[in-house]
Design a protein around this motif. Structure first.
Motif, PDB file in Angstrom:
ATOM      1  N   LYS A   1       0.847  -1.193   0.000  1.00  0.00           N
ATOM      2  CA  LYS A   1       0.000   0.000   0.000  1.00  0.00           C
ATOM      3  C   LYS A   1       0.889   1.252   0.000  1.00  0.00           C
ATOM      4  O   LYS A   1       1.825   1.348   0.782  1.00  0.00           O
ATOM      5  N   LEU A   2       0.585   2.157  -0.909  1.00  0.00           N
ATOM      6  CA  LEU A   2       1.371   3.385  -1.012  1.00  0.00           C
ATOM      7  C   LEU A   2       1.074   4.320   0.152  1.00  0.00           C
ATOM      8  O   LEU A   2      -0.072   4.471   0.568  1.00  0.00           O
ATOM      9  N   GLN A   3       2.117   4.923   0.657  1.00  0.00           N
ATOM     10  CA  GLN A   3       1.982   5.919   1.724  1.00  0.00           C
ATOM     11  C   GLN A   3       1.405   7.202   1.128  1.00  0.00           C
ATOM     12  O   GLN A   3       1.907   7.713   0.130  1.00  0.00           O
ATOM     13  N   LYS A   4       0.348   7.707   1.708  1.00  0.00           N
ATOM     14  CA  LYS A   4      -0.248   8.958   1.233  1.00  0.00           C
ATOM     15  C   LYS A   4       0.504  10.136   1.847  1.00  0.00           C
ATOM     16  O   LYS A   4       0.841  10.116   3.022  1.00  0.00           O
ATOM     17  N   PRO A   5       0.745  11.173   1.054  1.00  0.00           N
ATOM     18  CA  PRO A   5       1.402  12.358   1.619  1.00  0.00           C
ATOM     19  C   PRO A   5       0.447  13.120   2.528  1.00  0.00           C
ATOM     20  O   PRO A   5      -0.768  13.078   2.358  1.00  0.00           O
ATOM     21  N   ASN A   6       1.009  13.779   3.505  1.00  0.00           N
ATOM     22  CA  ASN A   6       0.201  14.610   4.399  1.00  0.00           C
ATOM     23  C   ASN A   6      -0.297  15.832   3.642  1.00  0.00           C
ATOM     24  O   ASN A   6       0.450  16.459   2.900  1.00  0.00           O
ATOM     25  N   ILE A   7      -1.546  16.150   3.842  1.00  0.00           N
ATOM     26  CA  ILE A   7      -2.126  17.364   3.262  1.00  0.00           C
ATOM     27  C   ILE A   7      -2.152  18.411   4.375  1.00  0.00           C
ATOM     28  O   ILE A   7      -2.705  18.171   5.446  1.00  0.00           O
ATOM     29  N   PRO A   8      -1.528  19.567   4.148  1.00  0.00           N
ATOM     30  CA  PRO A   8      -1.462  20.587   5.202  1.00  0.00           C
ATOM     31  C   PRO A   8      -2.827  21.223   5.445  1.00  0.00           C
ATOM     32  O   PRO A   8      -3.734  21.115   4.623  1.00  0.00           O
ATOM     33  N   PRO A   9      -2.954  21.925   6.574  1.00  0.00           N
ATOM     34  CA  PRO A   9      -4.217  22.602   6.861  1.00  0.00           C
ATOM     35  C   PRO A   9      -4.467  23.753   5.891  1.00  0.00           C
ATOM     36  O   PRO A   9      -3.550  24.262   5.248  1.00  0.00           O
ATOM     37  N   ASP A  10      -5.700  24.150   5.809  1.00  0.00           N
ATOM     38  CA  ASP A  10      -6.111  25.276   4.968  1.00  0.00           C
ATOM     39  C   ASP A  10      -5.422  26.550   5.463  1.00  0.00           C
ATOM     40  O   ASP A  10      -5.370  26.814   6.661  1.00  0.00           O
ATOM     41  N   SER A  11      -4.890  27.323   4.558  1.00  0.00           N
ATOM     42  CA  SER A  11      -4.176  28.551   4.942  1.00  0.00           C
ATOM     43  C   SER A  11      -5.048  29.801   4.894  1.00  0.00           C
ATOM     44  O   SER A  11      -4.604  30.882   5.277  1.00  0.00           O
ATOM     45  N   CYS A  12      -6.303  29.673   4.457  1.00  0.00           N
ATOM     46  CA  CYS A  12      -7.163  30.857   4.299  1.00  0.00           C
ATOM     47  C   CYS A  12      -7.358  31.611   5.613  1.00  0.00           C
ATOM     48  O   CYS A  12      -7.352  32.843   5.622  1.00  0.00           O
ATOM     49  N   GLY A  13      -7.519  30.904   6.707  1.00  0.00           N
ATOM     50  CA  GLY A  13      -7.686  31.565   8.005  1.00  0.00           C
ATOM     51  C   GLY A  13      -6.468  32.388   8.384  1.00  0.00           C
ATOM     52  O   GLY A  13      -6.591  33.474   8.968  1.00  0.00           O
ATOM     53  N   HIS A  14      -5.292  31.877   8.045  1.00  0.00           N
ATOM     54  CA  HIS A  14      -4.057  32.615   8.338  1.00  0.00           C
ATOM     55  C   HIS A  14      -3.954  33.864   7.463  1.00  0.00           C
ATOM     56  O   HIS A  14      -3.508  34.911   7.920  1.00  0.00           O
ATOM     57  N   ILE A  15      -4.374  33.744   6.220  1.00  0.00           N
ATOM     58  CA  ILE A  15      -4.368  34.905   5.323  1.00  0.00           C
ATOM     59  C   ILE A  15      -5.344  35.960   5.834  1.00  0.00           C
ATOM     60  O   ILE A  15      -5.016  37.151   5.882  1.00  0.00           O
ATOM     61  N   ASP A  16      -6.522  35.528   6.261  1.00  0.00           N
ATOM     62  CA  ASP A  16      -7.505  36.463   6.833  1.00  0.00           C
ATOM     63  C   ASP A  16      -6.926  37.175   8.051  1.00  0.00           C
ATOM     64  O   ASP A  16      -7.105  38.384   8.227  1.00  0.00           O
ATOM     65  N   ARG A  17      -6.223  36.409   8.895  1.00  0.00           N
ATOM     66  CA  ARG A  17      -5.625  36.978  10.108  1.00  0.00           C
ATOM     67  C   ARG A  17      -4.596  38.046   9.744  1.00  0.00           C
ATOM     68  O   ARG A  17      -4.565  39.113  10.343  1.00  0.00           O
ATOM     69  N   VAL A  18      -3.759  37.772   8.765  1.00  0.00           N
ATOM     70  CA  VAL A  18      -2.756  38.754   8.340  1.00  0.00           C
ATOM     71  C   VAL A  18      -3.435  40.009   7.817  1.00  0.00           C
ATOM     72  O   VAL A  18      -3.024  41.133   8.143  1.00  0.00           O
ATOM     73  N   GLN A  19      -4.493  39.846   7.048  1.00  0.00           N
ATOM     74  CA  GLN A  19      -5.213  41.010   6.533  1.00  0.00           C
ATOM     75  C   GLN A  19      -5.775  41.860   7.682  1.00  0.00           C
ATOM     76  O   GLN A  19      -5.680  43.091   7.647  1.00  0.00           O
ATOM     77  N   GLU A  20      -6.333  41.207   8.687  1.00  0.00           N
ATOM     78  CA  GLU A  20      -6.857  41.940   9.848  1.00  0.00           C
ATOM     79  C   GLU A  20      -5.737  42.677  10.583  1.00  0.00           C
ATOM     80  O   GLU A  20      -5.901  43.835  11.000  1.00  0.00           O
TER      81      GLU A  20
END
Length: 75
Positions: free
Chosen positions: A4-23
């Motif tokens: 069975k092939l090892q699946k790569p980790n999918i990182p968390p969504d970055s949209c919340g971090h982008i919103d935080r930077v904008q604020e």
């Protein structure tokens, strides 16, 4: 039995971090206290580095899936 092939980790969504930077940028633009401005700047830098890490992980994961797809004869 096929391995069975090892699946790569999918990182968390970055949209919340982008919103935080904008604020924070909005807050920074109106802040007059130098200590607060320094604090906002440090948080913005940390958030942007986190976004950079998330994007790098996403690129790595997408390359794994792309390579696996092409290895199986995908177009």
């Amino acid at each position: 039995m096929p391995r069975k092939l090892q699946k790569p980790n999918i990182p968390p969504d970055s949209c919340g971090h982008i919103d935080r930077v904008q604020e924070l940028v909005v807050s920074l633009s109106t802040e007059t206290d130098e200590e607060m401005r320094t604090g906002y700047s440090k948080i913005i830098e940390e958030e942007l580095e986190l976004i950079r890490t998330i994007n790098s992980q996403l690129r790595e994961a997408s390359k794994v899936w792309y390579d696996r797809y092409n290895k199986k004869g995908g177009n």
